[in-house]
Design an enzyme around this catalytic site. Structure first.
Site, PDB file in Angstrom:
ATOM      1  N   THR A 158      -3.302   5.400  -4.060  1.00 29.36           N
ATOM      2  CA  THR A 158      -2.194   6.131  -3.411  1.00 29.36           C
ATOM      3  C   THR A 158      -0.880   5.937  -4.164  1.00 29.36           C
ATOM      4  O   THR A 158      -0.091   6.870  -4.277  1.00 29.36           O
ATOM      5  CB  THR A 158      -2.031   5.654  -1.952  1.00 29.36           C
ATOM      6  OG1 THR A 158      -1.930   4.224  -1.942  1.00 29.36           O
ATOM      7  CG2 THR A 158      -3.212   6.055  -1.111  1.00 29.36           C
ATOM      8  N   THR A 159      -0.656   4.720  -4.669  1.00 28.31           N
ATOM      9  CA  THR A 159       0.574   4.474  -5.433  1.00 28.31           C
ATOM     10  C   THR A 159       0.499   5.153  -6.792  1.00 28.31           C
ATOM     11  O   THR A 159       1.461   5.797  -7.234  1.00 28.31           O
ATOM     12  CB  THR A 159       0.799   2.955  -5.616  1.00 28.31           C
ATOM     13  OG1 THR A 159       0.715   2.324  -4.339  1.00 28.31           O
ATOM     14  CG2 THR A 159       2.143   2.665  -6.232  1.00 28.31           C
ATOM     15  N   ASP A 195      -9.315  -0.248   2.048  1.00 24.17           N
ATOM     16  CA  ASP A 195      -9.258   0.426   0.745  1.00 24.17           C
ATOM     17  C   ASP A 195     -10.502   0.108  -0.076  1.00 24.17           C
ATOM     18  O   ASP A 195     -11.115   0.996  -0.670  1.00 24.17           O
ATOM     19  CB  ASP A 195      -8.005  -0.001  -0.032  1.00 24.17           C
ATOM     20  CG  ASP A 195      -6.738   0.650   0.511  1.00 24.17           C
ATOM     21  OD1 ASP A 195      -6.856   1.415   1.481  1.00 24.17           O
ATOM     22  OD2 ASP A 195      -5.649   0.383  -0.019  1.00 24.17           O
ATOM     23  N   ASP A 222       0.848  -1.190   0.000  1.00 22.52           N
ATOM     24  CA  ASP A 222       0.000   0.000   0.000  1.00 22.52           C
ATOM     25  C   ASP A 222       0.887   1.244   0.000  1.00 22.52           C
ATOM     26  O   ASP A 222       1.675   1.449   0.925  1.00 22.52           O
ATOM     27  CB  ASP A 222      -0.905  -0.026   1.232  1.00 22.52           C
ATOM     28  CG  ASP A 222      -1.818   1.193   1.297  1.00 22.52           C
ATOM     29  OD1 ASP A 222      -2.519   1.446   0.311  1.00 22.52           O
ATOM     30  OD2 ASP A 222      -1.810   1.888   2.328  1.00 22.52           O
TER      31      ASP A 222
END
Length: 534
Positions: free
Chosen positions: A98-99, A391, A65
């Site tokens: 997020t990545t 998530d 994550d």
């Protein structure tokens, strides 16, 4: 006579980086952060091991994550800190991507570095990027679809989104099972999007497939000794108050007595004080008392004599959520029973999960409340499974609020890149070069996804670009087969909100870093001898 020496206006130990040096320092920091997390992108991405130092020394975390990785690493570079904060905001806002947002911002800055080497001014690059971001957003809007009017299609969309989100996580082997579990939990919220009503409890033992959804609220506590183990039609008083004054505790003062009898009198007075407090609590006409703090032996005995179930040390997060789902309020004083709002539920009973006994609150006032119990072999697996499920729940809750969907597998990025390149071809001036750079940065996302899977990214991306140029706007990367495929048929669907947020956040962060032409580090504060009197 005027001195030609440079005038220093900063303090002696303050540092300053100017113009190209400052810009290069920013680019290097941001690109390094992007390179750190890009190997975790996509369904075949790799994991990172995070080892704690200091207070939690030796603790190990295994995750892919982006937000968790960036939160754990300490960075000194100012531009890198901006990307870390951006990924945290992405996590708070929509829960996923997020990545992607970090990698896209880093790729934009990598392209900007090449343009600045060609002597193109940062403001021209920014102007081109702004046009490109707007074109990309319009293309994304045009490609999105909304099936919220058709309940069965929307349910299938939610399942597809959950599967796509989980496919890049530790739960990818069980994504079908957990996708149904996550969708069931979010649909119980009836569109409110209040994820506080969904509690996640982790219990080691068993396998991930032993996880389940319980339609009630579970509290990992036990009732006191000789107290009822099951309560029907519960009237619950939720409190945050000290219940440990049955022993003498007078801090910072001295009590002198001339005999042991006086100590006994003091202890008796303390007990009477506690008895009065318990009687005030019992006047609320309750049969369950839940306290955030400890309940000592004497008050526990008094509650047992009154036939009241008393639960101690329910952590603050636990009683906050308990107050929400039972409809009660947390109280600290008990002088006015008529003003206290009690929580209510149909039944409180003990249930066994693995080898542990938990309390289950059934038929709570907030009907959508539920608990997900995650089982797993080790604590690291449980922690990563919780992050993955969180998530998925965040993305599904965002999709219920904004029901539009787009296709994943690099399809949306290539769609936006092709739209921007088509518009850049019609745009005169240097801005078109910046727009093309923006399109190249977007194309890097599917390229990295293919690279992480060990496939020939150059071949796959050229085929994907050709398909989109010919109007096949649903084509993307099929990572299971290692070729391009129709995302609509494969059911690889993502939330429109997540994709839009990735595009806008990355463009804004990269623009902010590109504007920098000076980095000034303040001088450290000098330690001076303390001359104060103690």
């Amino acid at each position: 006579m005027v001195s030609l020496n440079p005038v220093r206006i900063l303090k002696h130990e303050a540092e300053e980086e100017k113009a190209e040096t400052a810009r290069l320092s920013s680019f290097v920091g941001a690109v390094a952060i992007g390179d750190l997390v890009k190997s975790t992108l996509g369904p075949k991405g790799m994991d990172k091991i995070l080892v704690s130092q200091g207070r939690g020394e030796g603790q190990v975390e295994i995750t892919n994550d982006g937000a968790t990785i960036l939160k754990a690493i300490g960075v000194d570079n100012p531009a890198a800190k901006i990307l870390v904060d951006m990924s945290r905001v992405q996590d708070d806002e929509v829960g996923d991507g997020t990545t992607s947002v970090t990698v896209l911002a880093a790729e934009l800055l990598r392209e900007a570095e090449k343009l600045i080497d060609q002597k193109i001014h940062p403001q021209i690059i920014i102007a081109g990027w702004r046009k490109a971001a707007q074109i990309g957003r319009n293309a994304l809007n045009g490609a999105s679809s909304d099936n919220s009017a058709n309940e069965s299609k929307f349910h299938e969309d939610l399942l597809n989104i959950a599967r796509t989100t989980l496919s890049s996580k530790i739960l990818s082997q069980h994504k079908e099972y957990f996708a149904k579990l996550a969708v069931s939990a979010v649909l119980r919220l009836k569109g409110s999007g209040n994820l506080s009503a969904i509690q996640i409890i982790k219990k080691t033992g068993g396998t991930l497939e032993d996880s389940f959804l319980d339609e009630g609220f579970l509290l990992d506590k036990k009732p006191g000794l000789h107290q009822p183990k099951r309560v029907e039609n519960a009237r619950i008083l939720i409190a945050n108050t000290p219940m440990d004054t049955d022993k003498i505790k007078i801090f910072g003062s001295r009590v002198r007595v001339d005999s042991m009898a006086k100590i006994a009198e003091l202890e008796l007075a303390e007990k009477e004080k506690m008895r009065d407090k318990v009687n005030k609590i019992l006047k609320h006409n309750i049969n369950v008392f839940i306290n955030r703090q400890l309940i000592y032996n004497y008050p526990e005995q008094l509650f047992a004599d009154a036939g009241v179930m008393a639960i101690e040390h329910a952590d603050f997060d636990g009683i906050e959520r308990l107050a929400l789902v039972t409809g009660g309020e947390i109280v600290s004083t008990f002088d006015h029973p008529e003003l206290a709002k009690l929580g209510k539920c149909d039944v409180i009973e003990q249930v066994m999960i693995g080898e542990d006994t938990l309390l289950r609150f059934g038929g709570v006032a907030l009907g959508e409340a539920c608990t997900v119990i995650i089982r797993g072999a080790t604590q690291q697996i449980l922690d990563e499974a919780e992050r993955s499920l969180h998530d998925a729940l965040c993305v599904l809750a965002a999709t219920v609020r904004e029901s539009r969907i787009v296709y994943g597998g690099g399809c949306s990025e290539m769609l936006m890149a092709c739209a921007i390149q088509a518009e850049a071809a019609k745009t005169p001036g240097k801005e078109s070069v910046a727009m093309e750079a923006f399109a190249r940065a977007l194309q890097m996302l599917p390229t990295i996804i293919a690279d992480n899977a060990g496939y020939d990214s150059a071949q796959l991306i050229s085929e994907l670009r050709a398909c989109h140029s010919q109007g096949s706007c649903t084509m993307g990367l099929n990572m299971e087969a290692g070729k391009i495929g129709c995302m609509k048929e494969l059911g690889i669907t993502e939330s429109f909100v997540v994709k839009r947020q990735v595009l806008l956040s990355a463009a804004e962060a990269a623009e902010m870093i590109l504007r920098v032409d000076n980095i000034i580090k303040a001088a450290p504060r000098k330690r001076v001898q303390d001359r104060g009197h103690c």
